[in-house]
Design a protein around this motif. Structure first.
Motif, mmCIF file in Angstrom:
data_model
loop_
_atom_site.group_PDB
_atom_site.id
_atom_site.type_symbol
_atom_site.label_atom_id
_atom_site.label_comp_id
_atom_site.label_asym_id
_atom_site.label_seq_id
_atom_site.Cartn_x
_atom_site.Cartn_y
_atom_site.Cartn_z
ATOM 1 N N ARG A 50 0.835 -1.187 0.000
ATOM 2 C CA ARG A 50 0.000 0.000 0.000
ATOM 3 C C ARG A 50 0.876 1.245 0.000
ATOM 4 N NH1 ARG A 50 -4.276 -0.261 4.593
ATOM 5 N NH2 ARG A 50 -4.672 -2.161 3.406
ATOM 6 N N GLN A 51 0.646 2.149 -0.908
ATOM 7 C CA GLN A 51 1.434 3.379 -0.987
ATOM 8 C C GLN A 51 0.809 4.467 -0.132
ATOM 9 O OE1 GLN A 51 4.567 3.608 -2.826
ATOM 10 N NE2 GLN A 51 4.021 1.560 -2.169
ATOM 11 N N GLN A 52 1.638 5.169 0.640
ATOM 12 C CA GLN A 52 1.131 6.155 1.572
ATOM 13 C C GLN A 52 1.851 7.486 1.403
ATOM 14 O OE1 GLN A 52 -1.394 5.579 3.475
ATOM 15 N NE2 GLN A 52 -1.578 3.366 3.234
ATOM 16 N N THR A 88 2.253 11.455 3.554
ATOM 17 C CA THR A 88 2.061 12.048 4.869
ATOM 18 C C THR A 88 0.693 12.725 4.966
ATOM 19 O OG1 THR A 88 4.421 12.450 5.021
ATOM 20 C CG2 THR A 88 3.005 13.701 6.504
ATOM 21 N N ALA A 114 2.339 7.819 8.647
ATOM 22 C CA ALA A 114 2.645 7.646 7.224
ATOM 23 C C ALA A 114 4.144 7.493 7.051
ATOM 24 C CB ALA A 114 2.151 8.840 6.406
ATOM 25 N N ALA A 138 9.444 7.705 9.097
ATOM 26 C CA ALA A 138 8.060 7.292 9.339
ATOM 27 C C ALA A 138 7.465 8.250 10.358
ATOM 28 C CB ALA A 138 8.009 5.863 9.863
ATOM 29 N N SER A 176 4.618 -0.568 9.551
ATOM 30 C CA SER A 176 4.233 0.307 10.648
ATOM 31 C C SER A 176 2.743 0.142 10.902
ATOM 32 C CB SER A 176 4.530 1.770 10.308
ATOM 33 O OG SER A 176 3.984 2.641 11.290
ATOM 34 N N GLY A 207 -0.999 1.435 11.705
ATOM 35 C CA GLY A 207 -1.674 2.641 11.253
ATOM 36 C C GLY A 207 -2.134 3.511 12.412
ATOM 37 N N ILE A 224 -1.421 -5.828 6.299
ATOM 38 C CA ILE A 224 -2.177 -4.886 5.466
ATOM 39 C C ILE A 224 -3.434 -5.480 4.852
ATOM 40 C CG2 ILE A 224 -0.177 -3.448 4.926
ATOM 41 C CD1 ILE A 224 -0.019 -4.872 2.217
ATOM 42 N N ASP A 232 -5.279 -0.829 8.969
ATOM 43 C CA ASP A 232 -4.788 0.379 8.312
ATOM 44 C C ASP A 232 -3.254 0.437 8.408
ATOM 45 O OD1 ASP A 232 -4.548 0.926 10.988
ATOM 46 O OD2 ASP A 232 -5.407 2.937 10.888
ATOM 47 N N ASP A 233 -2.639 -0.757 8.517
ATOM 48 C CA ASP A 233 -1.183 -0.822 8.576
ATOM 49 C C ASP A 233 -0.560 -0.250 7.304
ATOM 50 O OD1 ASP A 233 -1.546 -2.139 10.941
ATOM 51 O OD2 ASP A 233 -1.111 -4.128 10.126
ATOM 52 N N LEU A 234 0.693 0.179 7.438
ATOM 53 C CA LEU A 234 1.445 0.720 6.311
ATOM 54 C C LEU A 234 2.615 -0.196 6.005
ATOM 55 C CD1 LEU A 234 1.639 4.439 7.486
ATOM 56 C CD2 LEU A 234 -0.213 3.279 6.278
#
Length: 355
Positions: free
Chosen positions: A59-61, A63, A69, A95, A151, A153, A207, A213-215
C-alpha cells in the motif's frame, strides 16, 4: 615497484581512504535525500516497490495529518545486490506518527530476518548493519530477497489487533508470533513454508487483515557473491563521454605515453567497508605505474580511478587488475608512443580486452 613496496602502498592507501570516507560520511550523512542516502539524484524514485506478480502490491502512503505515514525508506543495496561477503544491508528511512517500525526480510528458501527499529524525534529510523542472519544464526540463502518495512496505522495495532490471543497486539507482539509461525526453533531446523507462502501470510496478517490500516513498503534485492569488474580503460580525455554500449565495449581506446588513463568498473560491495585496488600487473614497464584505490561509489556500484602513464613507459601490451579483497578481474590494454598519429579502429590495434 617491488612486492614489499606495493603491499606497503596498499596498506597506506586503505587506511587513508578509510579516514577520508569516515570524515565524508560524518559531514554529509544528514544532508542526503532520505530516498537516496548515497547522495544520488533527488529525481530518482526513493522506493522500489516490489513488482513480482505473485506478491500483493504494498500500500502506498503519503504524509497526512490524520495518522501515521511513511515518507520513504531504502535498503542500501548496491545496484540491486548485496554481497554475501558483506553479509549486512543498511536501512534508513522516515516514518511519521509512530515510534517504531518492523523490518522483515524473506529469502528464497523461506528463512526470515526481523528487526524492530525505533523512530527518533526527527521521524528517522536507521540500522547501519542489518545482519542477513536469522535469530538462530542461519544465514539467508543466496538469491532474491523480499525486504519490507511495516508500521501500524492510526489505531496503533497490527492487522485487526488480535495476534494469537493477544489483544491490541503491537509490532513486538506480532514479531514474536510471526517468527513462530514461520517455523523459528523447529526441532529439525527445516523451513516448512516457501518464500511466497510466508510473504502472503505476512500480508494476510497485516495490510490485508480485516479492518487493518497498517502501512507497508517493500523492495527486493539479490543476495549474491561479491563481484568487481573492469568495464573501461580509457584516456582521461574520453572518460566523461557517454559509456559505450555493451556491443561495442571492446572498441579500442588509444592510451599514450604520458597520458592519464581512467580505469572504470562496477562492484556490488559496500563502499563504506570495501576498497577497490587497481594495479598494473603486467607489461614492459608495469613496475613504474602507481597503485590506485577507491572507496567511493554510489548505489549504482560504478567506481573509477585515474592512473598516470609514466613519461618513460615503454609502449606495448599491459594488464591491469581490479580487486576488492575477495574478487578480482584483469584486462589487457595497449599503450602507444607519445604523439603517434595512427587512428584506432574497432578490432584493430590497441584498446583493451578481458583476460
Amino acid at each position: 615497484m617491488g612486492d614489499s613496496n606495493r603491499r606497503r602502498a596498499r596498506s597506506v592507501l586503505a587506511v587513508g581512504l578509510a579516514l577520508l570516507v569516515a570524515v565524508s560520511l560524518s559531514a554529509t550523512a544528514l544532508t542526503y535525500p532520505v530516498g537516496d542516502p548515497a547522495g544520488g539524484s533527488e529525481t530518482d524514485p526513493p522506493v522500489r516497490v516490489s513488482s513480482a506478480p505473485h506478491l500483493p502490491a504494498p500500500r502506498q502512503q503519503t504524509t497526512t495529518e490524520s495518522g501515521p505515514a511513511f515518507d520513504a525508506t531504502v535498503f542500501k543495496d548496491i545496484a540491486g545486490q548485496v554481497a554475501t561477503e558483506d553479509g549486512v544491508v543498511p536501512v534508513r528511512g522516515t516514518a511519521t506518527g509512530t515510534d517504531s517500525v518492523l523490518v522483515v526480510l524473506f529469502d528464497r528458501r523461506g528463512r526470515v530476518v526481523t528487526e524492530l527499529l525505533s523512530v527518533n524525534d526527527s521521524d528517522v529510523f536507521e540500522e547501519e548493519d542489518l545482519e542477513l542472519v536469522t535469530d538462530d544464526g542461519t544465514p539467508l540463502a543466496e538469491g532474491r530477497v523480499v525486504a519490507t518495512v511495516l508500521s501500524p496505522g492510526r489505531d496503533g495495532v497490527v492487522g485487526d489487533g488480535e495476534v494469537s490471543g493477544v489483544a491490541r497486539a503491537d509490532l513486538a507482539d506480532f514479531e514474536e508470533e510471526f517468527l513462530d509461525a514461520a517455523g523459528r526453533g523447529a526441532a529439525d531446523g527445516r523451513v516448512t513454508r516457501t518464500q511466497q507462502q510466508l510473504v502472503e501470510l505476512y500480508y494476510d496478517q497485516t495490510i490485508e487483515d480485516s479492518g487493518s490500516d497498517d502501512l507497508l513498503l517493500a523492495e527486493e534485492f539479490v543476495y549474491t557473491d561479491g563481484r568487481t569488474t573492469i568495464e573501461r580503460v580509457v584516456p582521461q580525455s574520453q572518460a566523461n563521454r557517454t559509456a559505450r554500449s555493451r556491443a561495442n565495449r571492446t572498441a579500442p581506446e588509444p592510451i599514450r605515453v604520458g597520458d592519464t588513463m581512467v580505469v572504470a568498473g562496477l562492484t556490488n560491495r559496500r563502499p563504506d567497508d570495501s576498497t577497490v585496488f587497481v594495479e598494473v600487473v603486467g607489461g614492459p614497464s608495469a613496475a613504474a605505474f602507481d597503485l590506485a584505490a577507491t572507496q567511493t561509489w554510489g548505489t549504482d556500484g560504478a567506481w573509477s580511478v585515474a592512473i598516470e602513464v609514466p613519461d618513460d613507459a615503454e609502449p606495448g601490451t599491459y594488464r591491469v587488475e581490479a580487486e576488492d579483497g575477495d574478487d578480482a578481474e584483469t584486462v589487457r590494454f595497449e599503450i602507444r608512443p607519445r604523439g603517434a598519429n595512427e587512428t584506432a579502429e574497432v578490432g584493430v590495434g590497441g584498446g583493451w580486452r578481458r583476460t
